[in-house]
Design a protein around this motif. Structure first.
Motif, PDB file in Angstrom:
ATOM      1  N   GLN A   1      -8.577   5.498  -0.988  1.00 46.68           N
ATOM      2  CA  GLN A   1      -7.619   6.415  -1.589  1.00 46.68           C
ATOM      3  C   GLN A   1      -8.257   7.248  -2.701  1.00 46.68           C
TER       4      GLN A   1
ATOM      5  N   GLU B   1      -8.932  -6.506   0.700  1.00 46.07           N
ATOM      6  CA  GLU B   1      -8.265  -5.441   1.449  1.00 46.07           C
ATOM      7  C   GLU B   1      -7.712  -4.373   0.500  1.00 46.07           C
ATOM      8  N   TYR B   2      -7.162  -4.817  -0.626  1.00 45.61           N
ATOM      9  CA  TYR B   2      -6.661  -3.882  -1.637  1.00 45.61           C
ATOM     10  C   TYR B   2      -7.814  -3.071  -2.221  1.00 45.61           C
TER      11      TYR B   2
ATOM     12  N   TRP C   1      -8.923  -0.524   0.381  1.00 46.36           N
ATOM     13  CA  TRP C   1      -7.930   0.536   0.513  1.00 46.36           C
ATOM     14  C   TRP C   1      -7.968   1.470  -0.688  1.00 46.36           C
TER      15      TRP C   1
ATOM     16  N   PHE D   1       0.809  -1.217   0.000  1.00 52.08           N
ATOM     17  CA  PHE D   1       0.000   0.000   0.000  1.00 52.08           C
ATOM     18  C   PHE D   1       0.846   1.273   0.000  1.00 52.08           C
TER      19      PHE D   1
END
Length: 215
Positions: free
Chosen positions: A122, A114-115, A118, A81
């Motif tokens: 962002q 999770e990516y 995230w 990340f």
């Protein structure tokens, strides 16, 4: 038809992954393979590419040929990340476009959940999504596998026939169409494909499509 559920791909659909995210992920995959398999950089990179070409995802090649490696550890390691966040390339008018679409919005990505979570944060659009399904949500099966779509449908508790799939990958849209989903192909070219019921060159053109579908 009335669009009830929008199912969005992530990479090269909501943001331009090819500019920064994909090179970072590819490099992280190669480095992880190099370390875990104790091979040189050239061999690791060859394995990464050949597994992707042969199986449709590097992860599937790893599971078949290297069952001793933990797939979840692989997914975490290949989505660093801090490095990914160094450059973001959201699609133009991303948030305003999503705000104008009628119906719930879900994310369905071949990256880990999770990516996806995230990246939505962002991009400043996490609040606009009802749910997220990553490859680890659907039994480590990537799109365009049929079971991946069926498990996504169960996870979100939405019938596939009531979903509109927005993707840059025509392979994924072919399976979506076969399963009864409505399909939108985000493609900069002019080539047509029968799996794409609608084709747009820019994501913000979804607002025009939404207006037509709601009539």
């Amino acid at each position: 038809m009335r669009p009830l559920h929008w199912i969005f791909d992530l990479d090269n659909t909501l943001h331009i992954a090819s500019r920064h995210a994909f090179p970072v992920i590819d490099r992280a995959m190669t480095e992880w393979l190099q370390q875990q398999l104790a091979v040189d950089h050239h061999t690791a990179n060859h394995l990464r590419v050949s597994y992707w070409q042969r199986y449709g995802a590097t992860l599937l090649g790893l599971r078949r040929h290297h069952p001793e490696l933990n797939p979840h550890t692989f997914l975490r390691a290949c989505h660093p990340f801090a490095e990914l966040g160094m450059a973001l390339h959201p699609m133009p008018r991303l948030r305003s476009t999503l705000l104008q679409l009628a119906g719930d919005k879900y994310l369905f990505t071949n990256g880990p959940a999770e990516y996806g979570r995230w990246m939505l944060g962002q991009l400043g659009i996490a609040d606009l999504f009802t749910g997220i399904a990553g490859i680890d949500t659907v039994g480590l099966r990537p799109k365009p596998q049929r079971l991946a779509f069926l498990q996504m449908s169960r996870h979100f508790a939405v019938p596939l026939r009531d979903c509109i799939m927005v993707e840059d990958s025509i392979d994924n849209l072919q399976m979506a169409r076969r399963l009864g989903m409505h399909t939108v192909w985000l493609s900069p070219g002019r080539q047509r494909h029968p799996a794409a019921q609608h084709q747009i060159r820019h994501l913000h053109q979804l607002t025009q499509l939404n207006a037509r579908l709601m009539r």
